[in-house]
Enzyme design. Structure first.
Site, PDB file in Angstrom:
ATOM      1  N   ARG A 154       0.859  -1.192   0.000  1.00 62.04           N
ATOM      2  CA  ARG A 154       0.000   0.000   0.000  1.00 62.04           C
ATOM      3  C   ARG A 154       0.886   1.229   0.000  1.00 62.04           C
ATOM      4  O   ARG A 154       1.868   1.281   0.756  1.00 62.04           O
ATOM      5  CB  ARG A 154      -0.863   0.040   1.275  1.00 62.04           C
ATOM      6  CG  ARG A 154      -1.883  -1.053   1.368  1.00 62.04           C
ATOM      7  CD  ARG A 154      -2.345  -1.225   2.795  1.00 62.04           C
ATOM      8  NE  ARG A 154      -1.225  -1.563   3.682  1.00 62.04           N
ATOM      9  CZ  ARG A 154      -1.301  -1.642   4.994  1.00 62.04           C
ATOM     10  NH1 ARG A 154      -2.428  -1.378   5.606  1.00 62.04           N
ATOM     11  NH2 ARG A 154      -0.248  -1.958   5.725  1.00 62.04           N
ATOM     12  N   CYS A 263      -5.081   1.919  -7.751  1.00 64.21           N
ATOM     13  CA  CYS A 263      -5.389   0.489  -7.933  1.00 64.21           C
ATOM     14  C   CYS A 263      -6.881   0.150  -7.930  1.00 64.21           C
ATOM     15  O   CYS A 263      -7.388  -0.382  -8.915  1.00 64.21           O
ATOM     16  CB  CYS A 263      -4.676  -0.321  -6.863  1.00 64.21           C
ATOM     17  SG  CYS A 263      -2.894  -0.281  -7.050  1.00 64.21           S
TER      18      CYS A 263
HETATM   19  P1  NAD Z   1       3.788   4.023 -12.021  1.00 64.73           P
HETATM   20  O1  NAD Z   1       2.970   4.590 -13.107  1.00 64.73           O
HETATM   21  O2  NAD Z   1       4.043   4.805 -10.766  1.00 64.73           O
HETATM   22  O3  NAD Z   1       5.210   3.583 -12.596  1.00 64.73           O
HETATM   23  C1  NAD Z   1       5.403   2.893 -13.787  1.00 64.73           C
HETATM   24  C2  NAD Z   1       6.792   3.204 -14.312  1.00 64.73           C
HETATM   25  O4  NAD Z   1       7.080   2.341 -15.424  1.00 64.73           O
HETATM   26  C3  NAD Z   1       6.960   4.629 -14.860  1.00 64.73           C
HETATM   27  O5  NAD Z   1       8.064   5.247 -14.229  1.00 64.73           O
HETATM   28  C4  NAD Z   1       7.217   4.449 -16.369  1.00 64.73           C
HETATM   29  O6  NAD Z   1       8.079   5.427 -16.901  1.00 64.73           O
HETATM   30  C5  NAD Z   1       7.838   3.069 -16.377  1.00 64.73           C
HETATM   31  N1  NAD Z   1       7.772   2.363 -17.665  1.00 64.73           N
HETATM   32  C6  NAD Z   1       6.714   2.149 -18.462  1.00 64.73           C
HETATM   33  N2  NAD Z   1       7.066   1.420 -19.533  1.00 64.73           N
HETATM   34  C7  NAD Z   1       8.386   1.145 -19.423  1.00 64.73           C
HETATM   35  C8  NAD Z   1       9.315   0.429 -20.213  1.00 64.73           C
HETATM   36  N3  NAD Z   1       8.968  -0.198 -21.345  1.00 64.73           N
HETATM   37  N4  NAD Z   1      10.595   0.369 -19.794  1.00 64.73           N
HETATM   38  C9  NAD Z   1      10.971   0.995 -18.652  1.00 64.73           C
HETATM   39  N5  NAD Z   1      10.130   1.678 -17.858  1.00 64.73           N
HETATM   40  C10 NAD Z   1       8.850   1.746 -18.232  1.00 64.73           C
HETATM   41  O7  NAD Z   1       3.069   2.645 -11.645  1.00 64.73           O
HETATM   42  P2  NAD Z   1       2.932   1.944 -10.205  1.00 64.73           P
HETATM   43  O8  NAD Z   1       1.965   2.673  -9.339  1.00 64.73           O
HETATM   44  O9  NAD Z   1       4.283   1.606  -9.689  1.00 64.73           O
HETATM   45  O10 NAD Z   1       2.205   0.579 -10.642  1.00 64.73           O
HETATM   46  C11 NAD Z   1       2.869  -0.414 -11.402  1.00 64.73           C
HETATM   47  C12 NAD Z   1       1.997  -1.658 -11.420  1.00 64.73           C
HETATM   48  O11 NAD Z   1       1.876  -2.180 -10.095  1.00 64.73           O
HETATM   49  C13 NAD Z   1       0.563  -1.407 -11.909  1.00 64.73           C
HETATM   50  O12 NAD Z   1       0.132  -2.531 -12.626  1.00 64.73           O
HETATM   51  C14 NAD Z   1      -0.222  -1.284 -10.613  1.00 64.73           C
HETATM   52  O13 NAD Z   1      -1.576  -1.659 -10.775  1.00 64.73           O
HETATM   53  C15 NAD Z   1       0.501  -2.283  -9.714  1.00 64.73           C
HETATM   54  N6  NAD Z   1       0.376  -1.992  -8.284  1.00 64.73           N
HETATM   55  C16 NAD Z   1       0.468  -0.712  -7.845  1.00 64.73           C
HETATM   56  C17 NAD Z   1       0.383  -0.459  -6.473  1.00 64.73           C
HETATM   57  C18 NAD Z   1       0.462   0.957  -5.944  1.00 64.73           C
HETATM   58  O14 NAD Z   1       0.147   1.153  -4.778  1.00 64.73           O
HETATM   59  N7  NAD Z   1       0.873   1.925  -6.744  1.00 64.73           N
HETATM   60  C19 NAD Z   1       0.246  -1.514  -5.575  1.00 64.73           C
HETATM   61  C20 NAD Z   1       0.193  -2.813  -6.066  1.00 64.73           C
HETATM   62  C21 NAD Z   1       0.267  -3.042  -7.433  1.00 64.73           C
END
Ligand code: NAD
Length: 441
Positions: A154, A263
């Site tokens: 979280r 999420c």
């Molecule tokens: P985010 O948008 O904060 O970060 C994603 C990152 O990936 C960005 O920095 C982007 O530039 C990078 N990126 C995209 N394509 C790329 C590529 N081809 N090569 C290199 N970098 C690349 O996303 P987040 O919040 O960290 O979430 C990521 C995943 O985890 C999602 O599927 C989300 O549902 C899941 N998730 C998120 C949370 C949360 O609390 N944020 C919790 C559990 C699961």
């Protein structure tokens, strides 16, 4: 062991840093050059308590590094985690897998030795299979496996959640891949964390089912809160009364302005869409999605109801803009729905959030003439006709009520997180409105 993490957002950066803290060599890759430049200097682009210290410590101890070049990062990596965003696809609510597929293709093109590719992003059931096919297509001779390892951290307590999770779920049937992931999570085995090995599809389903269940719990208590207001019951006591039942549990029974964040909204919607695609609808979750959407409008009406009913422009204070405390994440925050509705109804807003204002400014640029960003809660309350608490930051839990009463034009508080005691506030001379509890007349 060495691993690569693709994507340095909330999940990638926290996971990479925590694995480094476990003693693993981690290279985090992102295509966002600015982000990587800043991370190399130990400056983290998001607000997550404790993360900056841990990032700097692991950079200094040479277990954590940052790259834009994937090929370099993949050298000698045993596991490659895909932790890129999976937002809602514009228009239809399915998860947009563009970033995941792009990352898979790049891995396929650049990997030259056996490794397990792990989907950490939240992805619809069947995505692991598709990732396998993409890599196979671009690199038919490569020996590799694809596993699913959904993340349950979280925001706001991400480091602790990663280091001491309730469970780790690994969807993978290859013994070779399982052994790599077991080794990686060894520090958690030692803490007796339950580690669940499942089929890949099952792991993918667990993540969506977990988020949809939690969103359902929140929606349930929101609807019960509305009924409490009508029948004169107190939802806080109802939450305690039902939460003490071990079968129900006390968490996620706090009513409020509706769930938000990066999420729950997108994951509930994606589950609904997947279920529809398979002609096996999840009617309960469909209702949750609709109810949560409607809730923002109901909350807006609740605020309007309390304000003087004339056409004159109103000034309102909003405390809290992020979807929850201890994060700067504004994605799908209830404020994104409620603030435009207020502005469009002739309200000027004075807002304050401890960490979310920079992000908020980007989202509300269209309304910049109607929103004043203030330096603290009291500054935001000066000459306001009502104060609305939208996010329960600790700073808002013990406000100086005498000072507030002096600076507010009207002593009206609309507490959408139930952080104050109605009796106390009413005795102090406030008109106090909360969710599912005693209201002022
Ligand atoms: P985010 O948008 O904060 O970060 C994603 C990152 O990936 C960005 O920095 C982007 O530039 C990078 N990126 C995209 N394509 C790329 C590529 N081809 N090569 C290199 N970098 C690349 O996303 P987040 O919040 O960290 O979430 C990521 C995943 O985890 C999602 O599927 C989300 O549902 C899941 N998730 C998120 C949370 C949360 O609390 N944020 C919790 C559990 C699961």
């Amino acid at each position: 062991m060495k691993i690569t993490i693709i994507g340095t957002g909330y999940v990638g950066l926290v996971s990479g840093t925590c694995f480094a803290e476990f003693g693993v060599n981690v290279v985090c890759v992102d295509k966002d050059l600015k982000k990587i430049e800043s991370l190399k200097k130990g400056v983290i682009p998001i607000y997550e308590p404790g993360l900056d210290t841990l990032v700097r410590k692991n950079i200094n101890e040479k277990r954590l590094s940052f790259e834009t070049d994937l090929e370099n990062a993949l050298l000698d990596s045993s596991a490659i985690f895909i932790a890129v965003g999976t937002p809602s696809r514009r228009g239809d609510g399915h998860a947009d897998l563009t970033f995941v597929y792009e990352a898979a293709k790049e891995v396929g093109l650049k990997l030259d030795h056996y490794a397990v590719v792990v989907n950490k992003s939240t992805v619809p059931i069947g995505t692991g299979k598709k990732v396998f096919e993409i890599i196979k297509e671009v690199n038919p001779g490569l020996d590799f496996d694809v596993a699913s390892n959904p993340e349950f951290l979280r925001e706001g307590s991400a480091i602790n959640d990663f280091m001491r999770p309730d469970r780790v779920v690994i969807g993978c049937e290859s013994e070779r891949a399982k052994n790599i992931l077991k080794e990686l999570y060894r520090p958690l085995f030692l803490l007796e964390t339950p580690i669940l090995f499942t089929k890949r599809e099952t792991a993918e389903m667990i993540k969506y089912a977990a988020n949809s269940f939690l969103a359902t719990k929140i929606t349930f208590i929101n609807e019960i809160a509305d009924l409490c207001e009508k029948v004169g019951a107190n939802v806080s006591d109802v939450s305690i009364g039902i939460g003490l039942d071990g079968r129900i549990g006390k968490k996620f029974l706090h009513p409020g302005p509706g769930y938000g964040g990066s999420c729950f909204p997108k994951d509930t919607l994606a589950l609904v869409k997947t279920a529809q695609d398979y002609q096996s609808p999840v009617g309960l979750v469909e209702h949750v999605v609709k109810s949560n959407k409607k809730r923002k409008e109901n909350i807006y009406k609740k605020i309007l109801n309390v304000l003087p009913k004339d056409d004159r422009e109103k000034t309102i204070t909003i405390l809290g803009l992020t979807f929850k405390p201890n994060t700067d994440d504004m994605r799908d925050s209830p404020s994104l729905d409620i603030i435009p509705m207020l502005v469009n109804n002739n309200c000027k807003l004075k807002v304050f959030d401890p960490e979310g204002m920079n992000e908020a400014k980007k989202h509300f640029s269209k309304y910049k003439d109607c929103i004043t960003y203030c330096e603290d809660s009291y500054h935001a309350s000066e000459d306001s006709q009502a104060l609305v608490i939208l996010t329960e930051w600790n700073q808002f839990r013990a406000l100086d009520l005498n000072k507030l009463k002096k600076v507010l034009l009207n002593p009206i508080i609309i507490d959408l997180r139930n952080i104050y005691n109605p009796k106390e506030l009413i005795e102090k001379g406030f008109k106090y409105y909360s969710v599912g509890r005693q209201q002022s007349d």
